[in-house]
Design an enzyme around this catalytic site. Structure first.
Site, mmCIF file in Angstrom:
data_model
loop_
_atom_site.group_PDB
_atom_site.id
_atom_site.type_symbol
_atom_site.label_atom_id
_atom_site.label_comp_id
_atom_site.label_asym_id
_atom_site.label_seq_id
_atom_site.Cartn_x
_atom_site.Cartn_y
_atom_site.Cartn_z
ATOM 1 C CB THR A 1 13.813 7.831 3.607
ATOM 2 O OG1 THR A 1 13.935 6.500 4.124
ATOM 3 C CG2 THR A 1 14.269 7.857 2.160
ATOM 4 C CG ASP A 2 10.995 11.554 6.780
ATOM 5 O OD1 ASP A 2 10.324 10.805 6.027
ATOM 6 O OD2 ASP A 2 10.886 12.793 6.760
#
Length: 147
Positions: free
Chosen positions: A15-16
């Site tokens: 994920t970012d």
């Protein structure tokens, strides 16, 4: 038509800062889906590479529909959309845990000799693989026509 399915549990590292899967990770998942399909057809990229053949990406496309987040389960659906004996186009759909479409995509590949990048014919070099792709692309109506 043969459609392969593979589940991936979304890891935090994928994920970012917005808490959604970073866009490039979908390309990795597409590769996982493609290798799963090939395995289900009875083949293995690593074995092909031992014979000095590789399959680089010529083109890749991804259209993002819904975000996936840490803890979600992604389901990757993969199939051979086009195949002409030299080039293969794989199509992908990735769904979230609710069954909602998160991504559609495609990748185009060609098999080449590793030492000179010259294209090879799967039909001639790997006839079993060639036949498996032709069979994998058949739709139910194609099978009825042969009866």
């Amino acid at each position: 038509m043969k459609i392969s399915s593979r589940e991936i549990e979304v890891r935090y590292a994928e994920t970012d800062q917005m808490g959604v899967v970073y866009h490039a990770n979908y390309l990795v998942w597409m590769e996982l889906g493609r290798t799963q399909l090939i395995k289900e057809l009875g083949f293995n990229y690593a074995e092909m590479e031992k014979d000095g053949i590789i399959s680089p990406v010529l083109d890749i496309q991804a259209s993002y529909k819904k975000p996936l987040r840490y803890g979600d389960t992604a389901t990757i659906k993969t199939w051979v959309e086009e195949y002409d004996g030299i080039r293969s186009v794989y199509k992908y759909e990735i769904f979230n845990g609710k069954g909602e479409l998160a991504l559609t995509g495609s990748s185009k590949h060609v098999c080449v000799k590793k030492d000179n990048f010259r294209p090879i014919s799967l039909k001639r070099s790997f006839p079993d693989w060639h036949e498996a792709y032709l069979q994998a692309m058949k739709k139910p109506e194609d099978e009825r026509e042969q009866v």
